[in-house]
Design an enzyme around this catalytic site. Sequence first.
Site, mmCIF file in Angstrom:
data_model
loop_
_atom_site.group_PDB
_atom_site.id
_atom_site.type_symbol
_atom_site.label_atom_id
_atom_site.label_comp_id
_atom_site.label_asym_id
_atom_site.label_seq_id
_atom_site.Cartn_x
_atom_site.Cartn_y
_atom_site.Cartn_z
ATOM 1 N N ARG A 66 40.497 28.498 1.919
ATOM 2 C CA ARG A 66 41.616 28.797 1.043
ATOM 3 C C ARG A 66 41.410 29.806 0.254
ATOM 4 O O ARG A 66 40.143 30.124 -0.372
ATOM 5 C CB ARG A 66 41.751 27.549 0.136
ATOM 6 N N TYR A 194 44.949 29.767 8.140
ATOM 7 C CA TYR A 194 43.873 28.553 7.448
ATOM 8 C C TYR A 194 44.652 27.384 7.177
ATOM 9 O O TYR A 194 45.428 27.451 6.080
ATOM 10 C CB TYR A 194 42.944 29.216 6.545
ATOM 11 N N LYS A 203 47.639 20.658 0.900
ATOM 12 C CA LYS A 203 47.452 21.010 -0.445
ATOM 13 C C LYS A 203 48.935 21.512 -1.277
ATOM 14 O O LYS A 203 49.139 21.273 -2.387
ATOM 15 C CB LYS A 203 46.497 22.237 -0.539
ATOM 16 N N HIS A 223 43.664 14.787 -5.868
ATOM 17 C CA HIS A 223 42.753 14.839 -4.903
ATOM 18 C C HIS A 223 41.708 13.957 -4.738
ATOM 19 O O HIS A 223 40.532 14.203 -4.963
ATOM 20 C CB HIS A 223 42.047 16.331 -5.081
ATOM 21 N N SER A 245 36.303 20.106 -3.274
ATOM 22 C CA SER A 245 36.336 20.426 -1.924
ATOM 23 C C SER A 245 34.917 20.609 -1.376
ATOM 24 O O SER A 245 34.079 21.065 -2.174
ATOM 25 C CB SER A 245 36.928 21.594 -1.592
ATOM 26 N N CYS A 247 32.542 18.436 -1.173
ATOM 27 C CA CYS A 247 31.550 17.594 -1.981
ATOM 28 C C CYS A 247 31.590 16.252 -1.447
ATOM 29 O O CYS A 247 31.006 15.277 -2.175
ATOM 30 C CB CYS A 247 31.858 17.632 -3.618
ATOM 31 N N ASP A 272 41.049 12.639 1.347
ATOM 32 C CA ASP A 272 41.367 13.637 0.658
ATOM 33 C C ASP A 272 42.458 13.756 -0.400
ATOM 34 O O ASP A 272 42.475 14.074 -1.521
ATOM 35 C CB ASP A 272 41.733 15.005 1.793
ATOM 36 N N ARG A 362 36.113 23.089 10.436
ATOM 37 C CA ARG A 362 36.562 21.991 10.222
ATOM 38 C C ARG A 362 36.913 21.302 11.499
ATOM 39 O O ARG A 362 37.041 21.854 12.445
ATOM 40 C CB ARG A 362 37.842 22.365 9.488
HETATM 41 C C1 OXD Z 1 39.901 21.405 0.632
HETATM 42 C C2 OXD Z 1 40.393 20.536 1.521
HETATM 43 O O1 OXD Z 1 39.789 22.417 0.633
HETATM 44 O O2 OXD Z 1 40.369 19.363 1.783
HETATM 45 O O3 OXD Z 1 39.843 20.929 -0.400
HETATM 46 O O4 OXD Z 1 40.593 21.192 2.891
HETATM 47 MN MN MN Z 2 40.449 18.514 -0.152
#
Ligand code: OXD
Ligand code: MN
Length: 577
Positions: A66, A194, A203, A223, A245, A247, A272, A362
């Site tokens: 991002r 992306y 998002k 989130h 993100s 974590c 998420d 990913r």
């Molecule tokens: C983020 C995702 O960047 O979930 O938080 O992709």
């Molecule tokens: Mn996320």
Amino acid sequence: MTEAERFVDETAKWLMPDRIHWCDGSEEEDARLKAQMLGDGTLIKLNEKELPNSYLHRSDPSDVARTEHLTFICSEKKEDAGPTNNWLSPKDAKAKADPLFRGAMKGRTMYVVPYVMGPLGSPFSKVGIEITDSAYVVANMRIMTRMGKAALDQLGSSDDFVPGVHSIGDLSPERRAIMHFPETKTIWSVGSGYGGNALLGKKCFALRIASTMARDQGWMAEHMLILELTVPSGEVHYITAAFPSACGKTNLAMLVSPLEKQGYKVRTVGDDIAWLRPGPDGRLWAVNPEAGFFGVVPGTSYDTNPNAMNTITHDTIFTNVAVDGNGVPWWEGKDKNPPAGMIDWMGKPWDKMGKAAHPNSRFTVAAAQCPSISPKFNDPMGVPISAIIFGGRRSRLAPLVFETRDWAHGVFAAATMGSETTAAATGAVGVVRRDPMAMLPFCGYNMADYFGHWLKMGTLVKSPPKIFHVNWFRQNDAGKFIWPGFGENLRPLLWMLDRVAGKGDAVETAIGAVPTKGSLNLDGLDMPAADLDAVLSVDNADWKAETPGIREFFAKFDGKVPKPLVAELDNLEKRLG
Ligand code: OXD
Ligand code: MN
């Protein structure tokens, strides 16, 4: 003509595609698009025997995460975007975007992707329509949302959908912008393929636009992962957790209980995003608006997340991982033995100097494939939440877990949480930044008003969940993680459930209630007492050093931070002495 048809018509006049294709979400359509992407090199087929129907996509090396500095909230008033968002007026945004979008789809196919966020037919769920020129986006949206005919059926002739326009443009960061218009609930994204920038349901809609809808309509878009925890009595609890993100939300959501034999079982509802609403029973209820997982690959292994490993064995799209000579993907942390003859994420023979897989590579995979998926995953009513967890990545400071004193204190702890940055966004990694509710990059409006909304939700929900804070990432002086993490993270969760039930011993500290050593279920965990002391310790001097940064963060909001939160800060300082 329906509003959806009008939107497509107008967008086509602007973007000038050669062809328009309305996606129905069928398997035939998916197969056709995948064949096309194999033909033009967008996808590479992985080893069919090892990973049936799975693919690798290599993105442009400048388009791997991002881009927060190119993400804009385009409200009429700058104040409504607040100091933590980049702002453009709708007029300026349109002037900036017009040359990037006009004619951008000449020679290309314009895909119309109708999708539902939330279980089909759920009172929580909402429809979006994403227009895109990327077949890769279509294939990902098919996994991440309820996409195609089902969405058009749910929409009917209604005009109640979030329109999104996406074009990869020329993928140049100089001509990239991700724009959100909260007043018209519209999303424009150009110049990136992306996930977080291009899969507009995620998002852009489910967090940034949905957070403004939630503020106006009395619910919350967060989130957060959602997990289901069954205890030996057979009672089932649901917990949400917000971490920034990369974590560990996916790992926690798919946790394998080390105490499964004793009857403690964990199932996954979401990894998420959570949409939460007050229920008629006075509790807070949540759904996962997504249908799939867009997870960080590096670090995922049979040790750290066996459920994820078993989920991504077939029908998976990998983005920016490395691949061995047999077409089997590889990434740092998968196992200790990188296979010979590996091709790195950029498509070059791996020189072993750089990373084989991009740190933000990913997997995209359907939630239904996950062995730990909860039977409630598709429940239109969602699940009732017993506890909310916030947490960040702090090598010092925060203890393994603490319970906040009440809702307002919980909101304060969440609003001021700090975390070390990760590879999920471009920019420096490992720098502590304030990331309120892990929503810093995702809140569609002024975060001071968002804090106010959180405080208000505490009054709209008669029996609000208890709020906790965790830190799995505390390190000792030698720089080693003290807490083993992963499956063992079940143990603080069990303490939280005890606290929710009015049980479980705790020590009151200046920052909240921390478990006594004896109150954690450590059955089968061999952990030196000194480490346990260290991971549960609260150092008032360290916290005192933290508060000026919190005050500075609040000051950014020009006096708009709700008074109860300023009072919480004053009280924390008093308690710290
Ligand atoms: C983020 C995702 O960047 O979930 O938080 O992709
Ligand atoms: Mn996320």
